[in-house]
Each structure stands twice: as structure tokens, then as C-alpha cells.
Design a protein around this motif. Structure first.
Motif, PDB file in Angstrom:
ATOM      1  N   LEU A 108      32.808  40.212 -81.103  1.00  0.00           N
ATOM      2  CA  LEU A 108      33.909  41.047 -81.573  1.00  0.00           C
ATOM      3  C   LEU A 108      35.033  41.174 -80.542  1.00  0.00           C
ATOM      4  O   LEU A 108      36.202  41.294 -80.911  1.00  0.00           O
ATOM      5  N   SER A 109      34.700  41.145 -79.251  1.00  0.00           N
ATOM      6  CA  SER A 109      35.757  41.218 -78.236  1.00  0.00           C
ATOM      7  C   SER A 109      36.667  39.994 -78.330  1.00  0.00           C
ATOM      8  O   SER A 109      37.893  40.099 -78.257  1.00  0.00           O
ATOM      9  N   LEU A 110      36.073  38.823 -78.528  1.00  0.00           N
ATOM     10  CA  LEU A 110      36.870  37.596 -78.692  1.00  0.00           C
ATOM     11  C   LEU A 110      37.581  37.597 -80.045  1.00  0.00           C
ATOM     12  O   LEU A 110      38.747  37.213 -80.138  1.00  0.00           O
ATOM     13  N   TYR A 111      36.883  38.006 -81.078  1.00  0.00           N
ATOM     14  CA  TYR A 111      37.442  38.087 -82.440  1.00  0.00           C
ATOM     15  C   TYR A 111      38.703  38.948 -82.452  1.00  0.00           C
ATOM     16  O   TYR A 111      39.723  38.577 -83.058  1.00  0.00           O
ATOM     17  N   CYS A 112      38.677  40.088 -81.768  1.00  0.00           N
ATOM     18  CA  CYS A 112      39.831  40.990 -81.739  1.00  0.00           C
ATOM     19  C   CYS A 112      40.951  40.463 -80.843  1.00  0.00           C
ATOM     20  O   CYS A 112      42.130  40.571 -81.186  1.00  0.00           O
ATOM     21  N   ALA A 113      40.581  39.899 -79.709  1.00  0.00           N
ATOM     22  CA  ALA A 113      41.579  39.500 -78.721  1.00  0.00           C
ATOM     23  C   ALA A 113      42.361  38.262 -79.117  1.00  0.00           C
ATOM     24  O   ALA A 113      43.542  38.127 -78.772  1.00  0.00           O
ATOM     25  N   GLU A 114      41.750  37.343 -79.872  1.00  0.00           N
ATOM     26  CA  GLU A 114      42.385  36.044 -80.105  1.00  0.00           C
ATOM     27  C   GLU A 114      42.796  35.798 -81.549  1.00  0.00           C
ATOM     28  O   GLU A 114      43.302  34.723 -81.866  1.00  0.00           O
ATOM     29  N   ASN A 115      42.596  36.773 -82.429  1.00  0.00           N
ATOM     30  CA  ASN A 115      43.075  36.662 -83.806  1.00  0.00           C
ATOM     31  C   ASN A 115      44.261  37.589 -84.030  1.00  0.00           C
ATOM     32  O   ASN A 115      44.454  38.564 -83.302  1.00  0.00           O
ATOM     33  N   ARG A 116      45.060  37.269 -85.050  1.00  0.00           N
ATOM     34  CA  ARG A 116      46.120  38.155 -85.526  1.00  0.00           C
ATOM     35  C   ARG A 116      45.631  38.804 -86.817  1.00  0.00           C
ATOM     36  O   ARG A 116      45.037  38.140 -87.660  1.00  0.00           O
ATOM     37  N   PHE A 117      45.919  40.105 -86.975  1.00  0.00           N
ATOM     38  CA  PHE A 117      45.392  40.839 -88.117  1.00  0.00           C
ATOM     39  C   PHE A 117      46.517  41.453 -88.946  1.00  0.00           C
ATOM     40  O   PHE A 117      47.573  41.810 -88.408  1.00  0.00           O
ATOM     41  N   GLN A 118      46.253  41.566 -90.227  1.00  0.00           N
ATOM     42  CA  GLN A 118      47.220  42.151 -91.160  1.00  0.00           C
ATOM     43  C   GLN A 118      46.511  43.175 -92.040  1.00  0.00           C
ATOM     44  O   GLN A 118      45.489  42.868 -92.655  1.00  0.00           O
ATOM     45  N   VAL A 119      47.062  44.387 -92.089  1.00  0.00           N
ATOM     46  CA  VAL A 119      46.522  45.451 -92.930  1.00  0.00           C
ATOM     47  C   VAL A 119      47.601  45.870 -93.918  1.00  0.00           C
ATOM     48  O   VAL A 119      48.716  46.203 -93.513  1.00  0.00           O
ATOM     49  N   GLY A 120      47.274  45.861 -95.195  1.00  0.00           N
ATOM     50  CA  GLY A 120      48.244  46.251 -96.211  1.00  0.00           C
ATOM     51  C   GLY A 120      48.355  45.235 -97.318  1.00  0.00           C
ATOM     52  O   GLY A 120      48.640  45.582 -98.453  1.00  0.00           O
ATOM     53  N   ARG A 134      45.041  42.547 -79.947  1.00  0.00           N
ATOM     54  CA  ARG A 134      46.281  42.108 -79.311  1.00  0.00           C
ATOM     55  C   ARG A 134      47.460  42.006 -80.287  1.00  0.00           C
ATOM     56  O   ARG A 134      48.601  42.070 -79.857  1.00  0.00           O
ATOM     57  N   GLN A 135      47.214  41.854 -81.588  1.00  0.00           N
ATOM     58  CA  GLN A 135      48.343  41.706 -82.511  1.00  0.00           C
ATOM     59  C   GLN A 135      47.945  42.162 -83.916  1.00  0.00           C
ATOM     60  O   GLN A 135      47.000  41.635 -84.501  1.00  0.00           O
ATOM     61  N   VAL A 136      48.679  43.145 -84.438  1.00  0.00           N
ATOM     62  CA  VAL A 136      48.402  43.702 -85.760  1.00  0.00           C
ATOM     63  C   VAL A 136      49.720  43.942 -86.489  1.00  0.00           C
ATOM     64  O   VAL A 136      50.696  44.419 -85.891  1.00  0.00           O
ATOM     65  N   THR A 137      49.758  43.626 -87.776  1.00  0.00           N
ATOM     66  CA  THR A 137      50.900  43.953 -88.636  1.00  0.00           C
ATOM     67  C   THR A 137      50.397  44.811 -89.792  1.00  0.00           C
ATOM     68  O   THR A 137      49.391  44.482 -90.413  1.00  0.00           O
ATOM     69  N   ILE A 138      51.098  45.917 -90.054  1.00  0.00           N
ATOM     70  CA  ILE A 138      50.710  46.846 -91.115  1.00  0.00           C
ATOM     71  C   ILE A 138      51.870  46.959 -92.089  1.00  0.00           C
ATOM     72  O   ILE A 138      53.029  47.138 -91.676  1.00  0.00           O
ATOM     73  N   SER A 139      51.595  46.855 -93.370  1.00  0.00           N
ATOM     74  CA  SER A 139      52.645  47.004 -94.366  1.00  0.00           C
ATOM     75  C   SER A 139      52.142  47.845 -95.524  1.00  0.00           C
ATOM     76  O   SER A 139      50.948  47.840 -95.833  1.00  0.00           O
ATOM     77  N   ALA A 140      53.062  48.591 -96.153  1.00  0.00           N
ATOM     78  CA  ALA A 140      52.682  49.457 -97.270  1.00  0.00           C
ATOM     79  C   ALA A 140      53.777  49.468 -98.312  1.00  0.00           C
ATOM     80  O   ALA A 140      54.972  49.391 -98.003  1.00  0.00           O
ATOM     81  N   ASN A 141      53.367  49.568 -99.563  1.00  0.00           N
ATOM     82  CA  ASN A 141      54.294  49.698-100.685  1.00  0.00           C
ATOM     83  C   ASN A 141      54.707  51.153-100.793  1.00  0.00           C
ATOM     84  O   ASN A 141      53.859  52.043-100.859  1.00  0.00           O
ATOM     85  N   CYS A 142      56.008  51.441-100.807  1.00  0.00           N
ATOM     86  CA  CYS A 142      56.444  52.835-100.786  1.00  0.00           C
ATOM     87  C   CYS A 142      57.844  52.981-101.380  1.00  0.00           C
ATOM     88  O   CYS A 142      58.558  52.009-101.573  1.00  0.00           O
ATOM     89  N   GLU A 143      58.204  54.219-101.659  1.00  0.00           N
ATOM     90  CA  GLU A 143      59.563  54.585-102.028  1.00  0.00           C
ATOM     91  C   GLU A 143      60.019  55.700-101.093  1.00  0.00           C
ATOM     92  O   GLU A 143      59.242  56.574-100.737  1.00  0.00           O
TER      93      GLU A 143
END
Length: 225
Positions: A72-84, A116-125
Motif C-alpha cells: 500500500l505504501s508503494l500503491y499510494c506513492a506511485e499512483n495517481r488517484f481520482q475521487v468523484g 502523492r497525487q489526488v484529484t477530486i471532482s463533484a457535480n454541484c450547483e
């Protein structure tokens, strides 16, 4: 008497390998070229609809505690993640994003400090203040917060609205980060509290950029349809 070759094989396991070789194995199994969508949609128990759910943990991280920590330490450090955005391309709303972030932080545990890298996006008004200029009393479909940990410059992040705006105000988060010296995940969770539970818009008195606020903090506002 046992054959020496047999004895050697009995003693061999993944932890007998050099750390560099173990990392190469982990990289092959858990690293992805494209950003990883943390959330997927799953049928409800009564199969009448879908609910957001976290993607499964890497299988290799579910074998033992020591292996989990390394993987998990490698998984988190070397991947880019997207939530949303789900693995099927569905865009989550603000409430779904906030709930998913809390579950994800719990899911990762101590490994979250390696992100190391996360992008979060949400549908909103967005609601805008009555007396604001017309361009400010508008709404957009997506709000996006991106953050990365740079080895030289530390935490780098920005908030933007699409399609009406580019950079939005982050002054409140800037002050919190300066006072707290947080991890990347801690900043993500704080950003969720500040921006992913609100639909109010005003202009920041410090940076003059469009600024998101909780409804209770904004007076004299109107809904924009």
C-alpha cells in the motif's frame, strides 16, 4: 534426510527476496499508467439502484500485515488517484464525494501518508450573492480540487469550477495548511469540509477570486437557475 534443495525451497518466501526485487514485483502488480478511479457503482441489496462503493483493495495487500504495509505504501506513492468519477464514468454529487473520501481515508489507514497525487471532482450547483456582478452570479456543473506532493515544493493544490471559472479562492485552506503542516490526505479531508458540503458563492475579500462558503456563512444570496 531431506534433500538440501527441498530445505532451501521450504525456507523461501517473498520476504527472502531483496527489497528492490520485491518492489519490482509490487510495481508490476499494483501500478497503473492512468489515474485510478477510487469509487465504483454497485447494486443496492434490493437491486433497485446503485450506490457508490470503494474499489477493491489490491489483492496482494490482503495477504498479511507486513505485505500490506509494503504494497500500500508503494500503491499510494506511485499512483495517481481520482475521487468523484466512478470506474464506469458516472460523476458523483458533493455528498457522495464527501462520504467516499472519509471511507477511503479509513480504507488506507497509515498508508495514506504516502499519497502523492489526488484529484477530486463533484457535480454541484452554486448560489451567488445578490449584488455580485453577473459573471459571479452563475453556476457550473463540476467543481474540481487537485493536489499533489512535490518533493521540492511540498504541497501544491488548486480549486477550479468548470466551465464558468478557472482558479477559485483557497485562502481559508491556505491558512489552515500553514498552521497545521498536514499530510496530503488531511488536506483532502479538510478541503471536503470547506467546499464539498456547500453551494454558496461570494467574492473573497483577500484574493478577489470567487469563493465557496457554507450556506450559514453567506447572507443576501439567491439561487441561480
Amino acid at each position: 534426510m531431506d534433500d538440501p534443495t527441498t530445505i532451501s525451497k521450504k525456507k523461501m518466501n517473498i520476504f527472502s527476496l531483496p527489497g528492490e526485487l520485491r518492489n519490482r514485483i509490487y510495481q508490476h502488480l499494483v501500478l497503473r499508467d492512468a489515474p485510478i478511479n477510487v469509487v465504483e457503482l454497485k447494486w443496492t441489496k434490493d437491486r433497485t439502484g446503485y450506490l457508490p462503493a470503494l474499489i477493491p483493495q489490491p489483492a496482494l495487500a490482503q495477504t498479511c500485515k507486513t505485505l500490506r504495509q509494503e504494497v500500500l505504501s508503494l500503491y499510494c506513492a506511485e499512483n495517481r488517484f481520482q475521487v468523484g468519477v466512478t470506474s464506469g464514468g458516472h460523476q458523483l454529487c458533493m455528498t457522495e464525494v464527501s462520504e467516499s473520501l472519509e471511507r477511503w481515508a479509513s480504507w488506507l489507514g497509515q498508508a495514506a501518508k504516502h499519497l502523492r497525487q489526488v484529484t477530486i471532482s463533484a457535480n454541484c450547483e452554486i448560489m451567488g450573492p445578490k449584488n455580485a456582478a453577473y459573471w459571479l452570479r452563475d453556476f457550473w456543473e463540476i467543481i474540481e480540487f487537485s493536489i499533489r506532493m512535490d518533493g521540492t515544493d511540498g504541497l501544491q493544490y488548486h480549486l477550479r469550477g468548470d466551465p464558468s471559472f478557472n482558479d477559485l479562492c483557497t485562502c481559508e485552506l491556505d491558512r489552515w495548511v500553514a498552521d497545521t503542516s498536514p499530510t496530503l490526505m488531511e488536506v483532502v479531508l479538510q478541503a471536503s469540509i470547506l467546499w464539498f458540503n456547500t453551494t454558496d458563492l461570494k467574492e473573497c475579500e483577500v484574493c478577489n477570486r470567487p469563493c465557496l462558503r457554507e450556506p450559514a456563512k453567506v447572507n443576501d444570496h439567491i439561487y441561480i437557475s
